[in-house]
Enzyme design. Structure first.
Site, PDB file in Angstrom:
ATOM      1  N   LYS A  52      64.301 -33.046   3.953  1.00 20.63           N
ATOM      2  CA  LYS A  52      63.541 -32.371   2.885  1.00 20.63           C
ATOM      3  C   LYS A  52      64.469 -31.476   2.059  1.00 20.63           C
ATOM      4  CE  LYS A  52      59.353 -32.846   5.581  1.00 20.63           C
ATOM      5  NZ  LYS A  52      58.276 -32.300   6.399  1.00 20.63           N
ATOM      6  N   GLN A  96      56.774 -27.037   9.386  1.00 17.13           N
ATOM      7  CA  GLN A  96      57.018 -28.311  10.057  1.00 17.13           C
ATOM      8  C   GLN A  96      56.246 -28.391  11.372  1.00 17.13           C
ATOM      9  OE1 GLN A  96      58.653 -30.792   8.630  1.00 17.13           O
ATOM     10  NE2 GLN A  96      58.480 -32.199  10.337  1.00 17.13           N
ATOM     11  N   ASP A 119      52.115 -29.996   1.484  1.00 20.31           N
ATOM     12  CA  ASP A 119      51.881 -31.003   2.525  1.00 20.31           C
ATOM     13  C   ASP A 119      50.483 -31.603   2.389  1.00 20.31           C
ATOM     14  OD1 ASP A 119      53.820 -31.789   4.349  1.00 20.31           O
ATOM     15  OD2 ASP A 119      53.638 -29.954   5.547  1.00 20.31           O
TER      16      ASP A 119
HETATM   17  N1  GUN Z   1      55.661 -33.417  11.088  1.00 21.28           N
HETATM   18  C1  GUN Z   1      55.686 -34.755  10.932  1.00 21.28           C
HETATM   19  N2  GUN Z   1      55.368 -35.084   9.658  1.00 21.28           N
HETATM   20  C2  GUN Z   1      55.132 -33.927   9.010  1.00 21.28           C
HETATM   21  C3  GUN Z   1      54.774 -33.620   7.667  1.00 21.28           C
HETATM   22  O1  GUN Z   1      54.558 -34.474   6.809  1.00 21.28           O
HETATM   23  N3  GUN Z   1      54.639 -32.285   7.391  1.00 21.28           N
HETATM   24  C4  GUN Z   1      54.823 -31.332   8.310  1.00 21.28           C
HETATM   25  N4  GUN Z   1      54.652 -30.059   7.941  1.00 21.28           N
HETATM   26  N5  GUN Z   1      55.152 -31.576   9.574  1.00 21.28           N
HETATM   27  C5  GUN Z   1      55.313 -32.877   9.911  1.00 21.28           C
END
Ligand code: GUN
Length: 293
Positions: A52, A96, A119
């Site tokens: 990211k 996350q 998200d």
């Molecule tokens: N863990 C696995 N995929 C994601 C996601 O798309 N966003 C977040 N915040 N955590 C994750």
């Protein structure tokens, strides 16, 4: 059969966004800013978050990484979320997942200001999406919609079978595909672990979205000739011929299914590369106040 190249599409979208950011810079406007909160040192989470941050650099966004150890209290984490909510420079942020067991993911999620919830996990965004209002849409469903759009796959009046009913993939996919619009306007069936006659239902599908997390679940005899197959599966299976000792395996038995398809996404290189790009799209939308004024 045409492969849907998520890696290439993702590259194209990122180049388009980079061009837009370059224009913002030229005009002296504020640069979009994505922040990520990472708790602990889980290998998967570390690599997702690194991806990211890398994507932000690629398109010219500002990024911040806020780290906590596994023993952070729920209160400390929630206070950081509130701080991010009030930080005018931050356009969007993510926490996350998964979080350590002593922290309620729902509580943390509900503390995030929906206007910064890039998200798309906050109930306000899920609700807005469900009734067709502008909303941040979570990464995987949005990535799939973008692939369908860019490959000009006609969904109108088509029978889409979504296998899996998770909150982050199956359910939102079923909502988006049945909504008015393009892609959309489809007739949708949601199948799951309790579905009877799953094979017969899949055989009626013009489009299959496989999102159950069971490697190789969709076999050749479950797919009709000419179907579009989107494989969301990303299970790590042990491998002796990779450096990491594992490889990603999709929910679709590719070798059997691909020859029957008009379009199919590979694993890896299909849906996966689009997910982080979706987060970048959402951050740009947030910076431009496209969802919330
Ligand atoms: N863990 C696995 N995929 C994601 C996601 O798309 N966003 C977040 N915040 N955590 C994750």
């Amino acid at each position: 059969m045409q492969l849907i190249d998520g890696k290439q599409t993702s590259k194209e979208v990122r180049m388009e966004i980079a061009a837009e950011v370059a224009k913002l810079k030229e005009a002296g406007a504020k640069i979009p800013h994505l922040a990520a909160i990472l708790v602990g040192h889980d290998g998967g989470s570390e690599s997702y978050v690194a991806g990211k941050i890398r994507a932000c650099e690629e398109v010219g966004f500002k990024s911040s990484l806020i780290r906590f150890e596994d023993d952070v209290t729920e209160e400390e984490l929630i206070n950081k979320v509130k701080e991010m909510n009030n930080d005018a420079d931050v356009d969007g942020f993510i926490v996350q997942l998964p979080l350590p067991k002593h922290i309620s993911e729902d509580k943390v999620n509900e503390t995030i200001d929906p206007r910064k919830d890039v998200d798309g996990f906050h109930p306000v965004n899920v609700g807005r999406m469900t009734i067709g209002m502008p909303a941040f849409i979570s990464a995987t469903p949005q990535g799939i919609m973008e692939l369908l759009k860019r490959y000009q796959i006609d969904t109108k009046g088509k029978h889409c079978v979504v296998i899996g009913r998770s909150n982050i993939v199956g359910r939102p996919m079923s909502v988006l595909l049945s909504q008015k619009g393009n892609p959309g306007d489809a007739t949708v069936t949601v199948c799951h672990s309790r579905t009877a006659n799953l094979k017969e239902i899949c055989l009626q599908a013009d489009i299959i979205i496989a999102a159950i997390g069971s490697p190789g679940f969709v076999k050749g005899d479950m797919v009709k000739e000419g179907a579009v197959v989107i494989d969301v599966g990303t299970t790590r299976v042990p491998a002796t011929d990779t450096k990491s000792g594992w490889r990603l395996k999709g929910d679709v038995l590719f070798d059997e299914v691909a020859p029957k398809c008009s379009f199919i996404t590979p694993v890896p290189g299909g849906v996966g590369p689009m997910t982080i790009t979706s987060l970048i799209i959402n951050t740009l939308k947030s910076a431009k106040k496209e969802i919330y004024q």
